[in-house]
Design a protein around this motif. Structure first.
Motif, short mmCIF file in Angstrom:
data_model
loop_
_atom_site.label_atom_id
_atom_site.label_comp_id
_atom_site.label_asym_id
_atom_site.label_seq_id
_atom_site.Cartn_x
_atom_site.Cartn_y
_atom_site.Cartn_z
N TYR A 101 0.76 -1.20 -0.02
CA TYR A 101 -0.12 0.02 0.11
C TYR A 101 0.78 1.21 -0.12
O TYR A 101 2.03 1.07 0.50
CB TYR A 101 -0.96 0.04 1.11
N VAL A 102 0.48 2.24 -0.42
CA VAL A 102 0.96 3.60 -0.67
C VAL A 102 0.09 4.70 -0.52
O VAL A 102 -1.06 4.34 -1.14
CB VAL A 102 2.06 3.64 -1.89
N ALA A 103 0.20 5.75 0.14
CA ALA A 103 -0.66 6.92 0.09
C ALA A 103 -0.12 7.78 -0.93
O ALA A 103 1.20 8.14 -1.12
CB ALA A 103 -0.50 7.79 1.40
N VAL A 104 -0.80 8.26 -1.94
CA VAL A 104 -0.76 9.04 -2.89
C VAL A 104 -1.37 10.36 -3.22
O VAL A 104 -2.81 10.33 -3.01
CB VAL A 104 -1.02 8.22 -4.45
N PRO A 105 -0.76 11.50 -3.51
CA PRO A 105 -1.57 12.75 -3.56
C PRO A 105 -2.24 12.74 -4.84
O PRO A 105 -1.79 11.97 -5.76
CB PRO A 105 -0.26 13.73 -3.85
N ALA A 106 -3.56 13.22 -4.99
CA ALA A 106 -4.47 12.78 -6.11
C ALA A 106 -4.06 13.40 -7.34
O ALA A 106 -4.07 12.62 -8.27
CB ALA A 106 -5.78 13.62 -5.68
N GLY A 107 -3.15 14.43 -7.14
CA GLY A 107 -2.44 15.18 -8.41
C GLY A 107 -1.48 14.26 -8.98
O GLY A 107 -1.16 14.43 -10.12
N GLN A 108 -1.23 12.91 -8.46
CA GLN A 108 -0.09 12.38 -8.86
C GLN A 108 -0.73 10.77 -9.27
O GLN A 108 0.04 9.90 -9.67
CB GLN A 108 1.09 12.04 -7.98
N LEU A 109 -2.11 10.70 -9.42
CA LEU A 109 -2.73 9.72 -10.05
C LEU A 109 -2.86 10.03 -11.56
O LEU A 109 -3.18 10.85 -12.04
CB LEU A 109 -3.94 9.39 -9.42
N LEU A 110 -2.73 8.56 -12.27
CA LEU A 110 -2.99 8.74 -13.74
C LEU A 110 -3.90 7.54 -14.20
O LEU A 110 -3.75 6.41 -13.55
CB LEU A 110 -1.59 8.47 -14.53
N PRO A 111 -4.86 7.73 -15.12
CA PRO A 111 -5.57 6.88 -15.55
C PRO A 111 -5.02 5.65 -16.30
O PRO A 111 -3.72 5.93 -16.63
CB PRO A 111 -6.35 7.44 -16.58
N ARG A 275 1.08 19.41 -12.06
CA ARG A 275 1.03 19.90 -13.49
C ARG A 275 1.75 19.07 -14.34
O ARG A 275 1.21 19.05 -15.48
CB ARG A 275 1.92 21.12 -13.16
N ILE A 276 2.86 18.41 -14.26
CA ILE A 276 3.47 17.53 -14.90
C ILE A 276 2.75 16.30 -15.31
O ILE A 276 2.69 15.74 -16.41
CB ILE A 276 4.86 17.20 -14.41
N VAL A 277 2.04 15.62 -14.06
CA VAL A 277 1.32 14.50 -14.53
C VAL A 277 0.09 15.00 -15.36
O VAL A 277 -0.19 14.11 -16.40
CB VAL A 277 0.76 14.07 -13.25
N ALA A 278 -0.53 16.12 -15.28
CA ALA A 278 -1.73 16.35 -16.18
C ALA A 278 -1.14 16.81 -17.57
O ALA A 278 -1.81 16.38 -18.43
CB ALA A 278 -2.08 17.83 -15.59
#
Lengths: 327, 327
Positions: A101-111, A275-278
């Motif tokens: 398991y890992v906690a991930v900031p929502a902005g760093q999730l990718l579909p 910003r980079i992930v988006a």
């Protein structure tokens, strides 16, 4: 949960799968159940004690993963719609990938790209964000540029070749074997340079010089990279496999009006990562989905053998990516 | 015509005013009758044999001038209207300013700012184009950035202070005397550093680090500049008064995601120069005309005393600009 814990900080091979507390997601973070974790060269540096995690972050190794959201914790996607438990995603991490398991900031999730498995997804997150942020957001590669990619046969290299070609630019690569160069050619590289046999400076100069150089070597190549640069060219240093301190000939750099940037993803602020992930999802994901860019997984090994994966990577045995299966 | 000719290539003081052929403007060039020529540090380097003119260009010294168009040669302004004989202009040159006449590509002509004399105009062309192209077109200074300007009391320095303040950013300067620092303060500098007494790295770090550094020193300051840089900062090197080769700590640069550019105006393509001149006229000329930016002429000397002007500049006696009167 279980995770890879380095039991002896002085021994990069002391990576053992053992019990450790499951992380609790903070506000703005989801809890991700990991199915696959990508292995990066930076991970081997961390195991050697050279690449500490950002302050306050987990010291479990692992900069990218894929899996299933266990607890969405009220987080939303960039378009404002909610994430749900059960959603399959990729994740750009500042650490913690070699775990259940890992906690991930929502902005760093990718579909998950359409047509991609979770394993495929874990193999592209870090390289896609690295390549897009450096080639486009930093060096701003343009059509018809010549881009020199050092370590063309590596995970970042093979991905960078394809992104560069998709941008309409030409690609020169360096690699240490004919086999790796052949793989680079198959992924679209135009100029193949075996650095064990040929001088890349001369080879690139014959092509008019490199408008952009994506460098993983650092000090050892600094002066050569400046020599290989075209007018108004840009060297982007993302690794230092060839050392940290090197002599810079400012006069030569000035005569070319050259630019040098040294960058990394891990220590960026969350907003910057988001910003980079988006941008990566916007520009690179469609190229994965329509087949313009192919991912290349060299092998999948059980997470319990993380130490063996590191050794294979350091031995130069890997073309493309090696990933760890967590379940 | 008469021009300053270096009679002994090995002697930087052998600058004599003597007869030489009047240039013939090529297509796209006007013939300018010069009234005033600006003196730049690069001119002293050329006299020392270190800064040759671009291939095919005149070897007469002088990178900026003002005067009256003698022969418009069918050239037009950027908006398509014609230049006429008799028009008063400034000119960005790749050489040839220390003379009675010079051929100038039309894209390198600048109008005389309203309220400015021809002498005033000659004192701002090179610094304005240098400062705008580096601070904005290369480093992209933003509101609230901290900009460190080395040699704050020089011609480029005083101009850069004012442009930076006009952009809403903060300014730190280095200079070698309290007198020069006082002039910098009068032009808007916020943080004053006497480099003979204080360590600029510590002083700038106390302010949170420099987002942009405009550097004229080169090698001697390379490592210190990296140390003084803020995260995502940008060092722009436009001079090498402190040497050509220096050690670069890539690890330190990478930890800041830093950028280094080394640039100059002289060897750029004509189209590139025209682009810079147009941007400078668009953005900087209004600031000259409304008094936001003041020019600073230290002294005007007859062109026949070019050698003396060089000596004064090299001795560090000049605050702001020294210009040569041709008539």
């Amino acid at each position: 949960m279980k995770a890879i814990i380095q039991t002896d900080p002085g021994d990069p091979t002391s990576l053992t799968w053992q019990d450790t507390p499951t992380p609790t997601p903070a506000d703005g973070e989801v809890l991700l159940r990991i199915t696959t974790a990508g292995v990066n060269r930076a991970d081997t540096l961390q195991a050697q004690g050279h690449y500490p995690p950002p302050k306050g972050d987990t010291d479990i190794i692992g900069l990218e993963a894929s899996g299933v959201i266990e607890d969405a914790n009220g987080c939303v996607r960039p378009d404002g719609t909610p994430w749900y438990a059960g959603d399959e995603v990729g994740a750009l991490l500042s650490g913690g990938g070699y775990a259940e398991y890992v906690a991930v900031p929502a902005g760093q999730l990718l579909p998950v790209p359409s047509g991609y498995s979770l394993t495929d997804t874990a193999s592209v997150v870090e390289v896609a964000c690295t390549v897009w942020s450096n080639l486009m957001m930093t060096a701003e590669v343009r059509k018809d540029d010549l881009v020199l990619i050092h370590g063309g046969g590596g995970g970042v290299g093979l991905f960078a070749i394809q992104v560069t070609k998709a941008l309409g630019a030409q690609v020169a690569v360096t690699a240490g074997s004919e086999e790796k160069l052949e793989v680079c050619r198959n992924y679209g590289a135009d100029v193949l340079i075996n650095y064990r046999e040929d001088d890349f400076v001369e080879a690139v100069k014959e092509e008019g010089g490199a408008d952009v150089i994506l460098d993983i070597i650092g000090a050892k190549y600094l002066n050569k990279n400046v020599s290989a640069l075209a007018k108004d060219g840009h060297i982007v240093i993302i690794g230092m496999q060839g050392g940290v301190k090197g002599e810079l000939n400012i006069g030569k750099l000035l005569s070319k009006r050259g630019n040098i940037s040294a960058t990394g993803l891990r220590y960026r602020e969350r907003a910057d990562k988001a910003r980079i992930v988006a941008a990566t999802v916007e520009h690179v994901w469609p190229l994965l989905e329509n087949g313009t860019i192919r991912h290349h997984i060299d092998r999948v090994v059980p997470v319990q053998d993380a130490a063996g994966a590191h050794q294979a990577l350091l031995a130069g045995d890997i073309t493309g990516k090696i990933v760890l299966a967590v379940e």
